[in-house]
Design an enzyme around this catalytic site. Sequence first.
Site, PDB file in Angstrom:
ATOM      1  CD  GLU A 144      -5.323   5.611   2.969  1.00 11.34           C
ATOM      2  OE1 GLU A 144      -6.556   5.452   3.142  1.00 11.34           O
ATOM      3  OE2 GLU A 144      -4.700   5.102   2.032  1.00 11.34           O
TER       4      GLU A 144
ATOM      5  CE  LYS B  90      -4.315  -1.757   1.976  1.00  8.85           C
ATOM      6  NZ  LYS B  90      -4.995  -2.158   0.735  1.00  8.85           N
TER       7      LYS B  90
ATOM      8  NE  ARG C 214      -7.654  -9.561  -5.516  1.00  8.26           N
ATOM      9  CZ  ARG C 214      -8.811  -9.054  -5.132  1.00  8.26           C
ATOM     10  NH1 ARG C 214      -9.892  -9.249  -5.857  1.00  8.26           N
ATOM     11  NH2 ARG C 214      -8.909  -8.335  -4.035  1.00  8.26           N
TER      12      ARG C 214
HETATM   13  P1  ADP Z   1     -12.755  -7.735  -3.436  1.00  4.43           P
HETATM   14  O1  ADP Z   1     -12.379  -6.289  -3.415  1.00  4.43           O
HETATM   15  O2  ADP Z   1     -12.817  -8.338  -4.780  1.00  4.43           O
HETATM   16  O3  ADP Z   1     -13.897  -8.066  -2.554  1.00  4.43           O
HETATM   17  P2  ADP Z   1     -11.067  -8.581  -1.365  1.00  4.43           P
HETATM   18  O4  ADP Z   1      -9.867  -7.714  -1.175  1.00  4.43           O
HETATM   19  O5  ADP Z   1     -12.164  -8.439  -0.382  1.00  4.43           O
HETATM   20  O6  ADP Z   1     -11.530  -8.409  -2.831  1.00  4.43           O
HETATM   21  O7  ADP Z   1     -10.578 -10.068  -1.407  1.00  4.43           O
HETATM   22  C1  ADP Z   1     -11.057 -11.058  -2.299  1.00  4.43           C
HETATM   23  C2  ADP Z   1     -10.859 -12.399  -1.694  1.00  4.43           C
HETATM   24  O8  ADP Z   1      -9.522 -12.634  -1.407  1.00  4.43           O
HETATM   25  C3  ADP Z   1     -11.620 -12.582  -0.405  1.00  4.43           C
HETATM   26  O9  ADP Z   1     -12.031 -13.905  -0.343  1.00  4.43           O
HETATM   27  C4  ADP Z   1     -10.570 -12.269   0.642  1.00  4.43           C
HETATM   28  O10 ADP Z   1     -10.862 -12.965   1.825  1.00  4.43           O
HETATM   29  C5  ADP Z   1      -9.326 -12.775  -0.034  1.00  4.43           C
HETATM   30  N1  ADP Z   1      -8.144 -11.976   0.260  1.00  4.43           N
HETATM   31  C6  ADP Z   1      -7.776 -10.827  -0.317  1.00  4.43           C
HETATM   32  N2  ADP Z   1      -6.600 -10.399   0.161  1.00  4.43           N
HETATM   33  C7  ADP Z   1      -6.214 -11.294   1.065  1.00  4.43           C
HETATM   34  C8  ADP Z   1      -5.071 -11.430   1.889  1.00  4.43           C
HETATM   35  N3  ADP Z   1      -4.087 -10.555   1.848  1.00  4.43           N
HETATM   36  N4  ADP Z   1      -5.006 -12.479   2.720  1.00  4.43           N
HETATM   37  C9  ADP Z   1      -5.973 -13.384   2.726  1.00  4.43           C
HETATM   38  N5  ADP Z   1      -7.075 -13.320   1.956  1.00  4.43           N
HETATM   39  C10 ADP Z   1      -7.195 -12.296   1.131  1.00  4.43           C
HETATM   40  P1  ADP Z   2      -8.155  -3.723   1.408  1.00  4.26           P
HETATM   41  O1  ADP Z   2      -6.854  -3.931   0.713  1.00  4.26           O
HETATM   42  O2  ADP Z   2      -8.245  -4.436   2.683  1.00  4.26           O
HETATM   43  O3  ADP Z   2      -9.297  -3.899   0.476  1.00  4.26           O
HETATM   44  P2  ADP Z   2      -8.608  -0.838   1.145  1.00  4.26           P
HETATM   45  O4  ADP Z   2      -7.533   0.170   1.213  1.00  4.26           O
HETATM   46  O5  ADP Z   2      -9.138  -1.135  -0.204  1.00  4.26           O
HETATM   47  O6  ADP Z   2      -8.108  -2.166   1.838  1.00  4.26           O
HETATM   48  O7  ADP Z   2      -9.791  -0.390   2.085  1.00  4.26           O
HETATM   49  C1  ADP Z   2     -10.877  -1.252   2.361  1.00  4.26           C
HETATM   50  C2  ADP Z   2     -12.090  -0.441   2.809  1.00  4.26           C
HETATM   51  O8  ADP Z   2     -11.787   0.357   3.953  1.00  4.26           O
HETATM   52  C3  ADP Z   2     -12.573   0.567   1.782  1.00  4.26           C
HETATM   53  O9  ADP Z   2     -13.439  -0.031   0.845  1.00  4.26           O
HETATM   54  C4  ADP Z   2     -13.282   1.580   2.657  1.00  4.26           C
HETATM   55  O10 ADP Z   2     -14.543   1.130   3.039  1.00  4.26           O
HETATM   56  C5  ADP Z   2     -12.430   1.619   3.898  1.00  4.26           C
HETATM   57  N1  ADP Z   2     -11.413   2.676   3.818  1.00  4.26           N
HETATM   58  C6  ADP Z   2     -10.198   2.566   3.260  1.00  4.26           C
HETATM   59  N2  ADP Z   2      -9.511   3.718   3.355  1.00  4.26           N
HETATM   60  C7  ADP Z   2     -10.309   4.589   3.999  1.00  4.26           C
HETATM   61  C8  ADP Z   2     -10.165   5.947   4.424  1.00  4.26           C
HETATM   62  N3  ADP Z   2      -9.055   6.632   4.198  1.00  4.26           N
HETATM   63  N4  ADP Z   2     -11.208   6.521   5.074  1.00  4.26           N
HETATM   64  C9  ADP Z   2     -12.333   5.827   5.321  1.00  4.26           C
HETATM   65  N5  ADP Z   2     -12.529   4.546   4.962  1.00  4.26           N
HETATM   66  C10 ADP Z   2     -11.532   3.922   4.298  1.00  4.26           C
END
Ligand code: ADP
Ligand code: ADP
Length: 630
Positions: A201, A117, A293
């Site tokens: 953030e 990130k 992906r």
């Molecule tokens: P999306 O944004 O498509 O919902 P997610 O980030 O929620 O994607 O993850 C998609 C799938 O991959 C989910 O089943 C989540 O549990 C799994 N996943 C994603 N990142 C990780 C991670 N770093 N470790 C374990 N599982 C992950």
């Molecule tokens: P992941 O890799 O686990 O998907 P993300 O950075 O995509 O992590 O964040 C997952 C979720 O967390 C976002 O969809 C949003 O709902 C919340 N989120 C992330 N960043 C922020 C932020 N700066 N402020 C508020 N909510 C956030």
Amino acid sequence: MPINKILIANRGEIAVRIIETCRQMKIKTVAVFADADRHAKHVQMADEACHLGGTDLAESYLNIDKIIAAAKATGADAVHPGYGFLSERANFAEALQAAGLVFIGAPTEALRLMGSKSAAKITMLQADVPCVPGYQEVDQSEATLQQAADQVGYPVLIKAVAGGGGKGMKIVHNKEEFLDQLHSAKREAMNAFGDDQVILEKYITKPKHIEVQVFADSHGNVVHLFERDCSTQRRYQKVIEEAPAAGLSDATRTDMLNAAVKATQAIDYVGAGTIEFIMDGDDSFYFMEMNTRLQVEHRVTEMITGVDLVAWQIKIAAGEVLPLKQTEIQARGHAIQVRIYAEDPENNYLPSTGLLERVKLKQAPNTLVDSGVRTSDSVTIHYDPMIAKLVVWAQDRDQCIKQMQQVLNESAVFGVKTNVPFLSQLLATQAFKKHQIFTNSLDNNELQLSNQLNPVVMAIYAHHLLQHQANPSVWCNANGWRIQGQQPLSLAFTYQGEAQQHEVIREGEAYVVNGQHHYVPQRHDLCHVHRNQVQIIHQNLRYELTLADHEAQASASDANAIYAPMPGKIIEVKVQAGDSVQAGQTLVVMEAMKMELELKAERDTSIEQVHFKAGDQVKAEAVLVELEPL
Ligand code: ADP
Ligand code: ADP
Ligand code: MG
């Protein structure tokens, strides 16, 4: 390079979905499976299947050597990783290439860069893509982080650099709680990702999650396939997704789509990707991360564009040019996806495991059902508890919501607790209809979910159901429903955790419940009964009843001890023998199904004995802490 046979390094609905496209493209498929999946749907559907090993992920779906050996043994040309598992692992992509196999995914450099990130944000800032203000440098000393957080201004969000799947994020409301939350975030990050670096953030307080589907080929072409709104989330995880995003102005949409294409070009990307943005109340939007992906919610994009994204992934991996130019990609109508999870929304979304006694998912025109399970399969602790995705397309959003409600009404899952009633209640809210759901609305309990169907109405439905049940033996031999044919009927059931007792008499069109006359229009096709579970659909909302006796048996807690609700690992024991504790205080933190669960005291009491320590593995219903007896 032609691709004639693909090994799918995944399981469940996504493996099934990839096999479907391969069949259409006349490409042979190889499934892989762990012990627990020997008879799984994806194994049955593939042309061939290779056993990987035990249920442990490291022995099976995450074992790179075994997967490559399986691809070699079956003569596969390419490997599709699906999502999750190895889909974003650069070393997996490299190992495949070294073995002469095509990885149907992103280039290694992009996987590395976007997998962090901090690196991702630094790259995007350099490319002039707006990012959430924050701190993403290497210096991880407490003093530096505290100072950076103070500078960003509270509330601040701490995120794991290696994070994903919504894990390892902590909101910090003020300066004083920063260090505590930092420790907790680092611990969770180390535990889930083996890396405890974090970024900070600015926490956006009324955020919408809007993301753009992008696609690039190896000839320098980049296109977008419009956006998706994924703001309906619980614990930072998506529950409902839709395309296009409702209420987005044309100007903002255009800016966002352009920013996504620019971000994709900046990293010389190839394949399917998603640029996730967070949008603030004033329509300003910021890059959050890129998922390198296929996304779980890719179906809504397919529904509005008519493009098969998996087919595109395969063609691009084979070196072909993007099948369509930007001007040829058109969006039409509206699509909504709901994720059906085996979980209990009333109990902190705790995953629910067990035998799927009956799975009935409605197939209809303009509806897609993606599911990796069938009746008689099990939901286990080993994998993600998502059972299925339902996707609906209609001319416009209002129609789409109605159609989705209808599809949910005619679907039923028995055997485990699911979020189906919760989904139908969510779709029925004014907030959803007016697209006023923000990513934290559910976690902040801001939505008026109408799960308050009068138990009297439930009693009437239950009475009606029991009289129309084709095979009463299914339920009649269980305790509590022993009522057939006799008047008045005495109904005992558990509704939303509370025991209910009602006397019901049918008098013509009316029902007399506890002496009061009621009239409820009946639609018995909208009720489902299975063993001790009754699901009732009333005015597009779904309610569930469970036999009182069964519920009592299933409960894994009593007043004098804290039990493990499911098998898992102890992360932290916050108390020791002799401590006085208050109701609501967290006693033990455990990890189960990749989630941290906080087990709390239900009353003011003191600790008699602690049976486990951090790092211990525990079985379901193990006694973790004994309390002073009542
Ligand atoms: P999306 O944004 O498509 O919902 P997610 O980030 O929620 O994607 O993850 C998609 C799938 O991959 C989910 O089943 C989540 O549990 C799994 N996943 C994603 N990142 C990780 C991670 N770093 N470790 C374990 N599982 C992950
Ligand atoms: P992941 O890799 O686990 O998907 P993300 O950075 O995509 O992590 O964040 C997952 C979720 O967390 C976002 O969809 C949003 O709902 C919340 N989120 C992330 N960043 C922020 C932020 N700066 N402020 C508020 N909510 C956030
Ligand atoms: Mg994300």
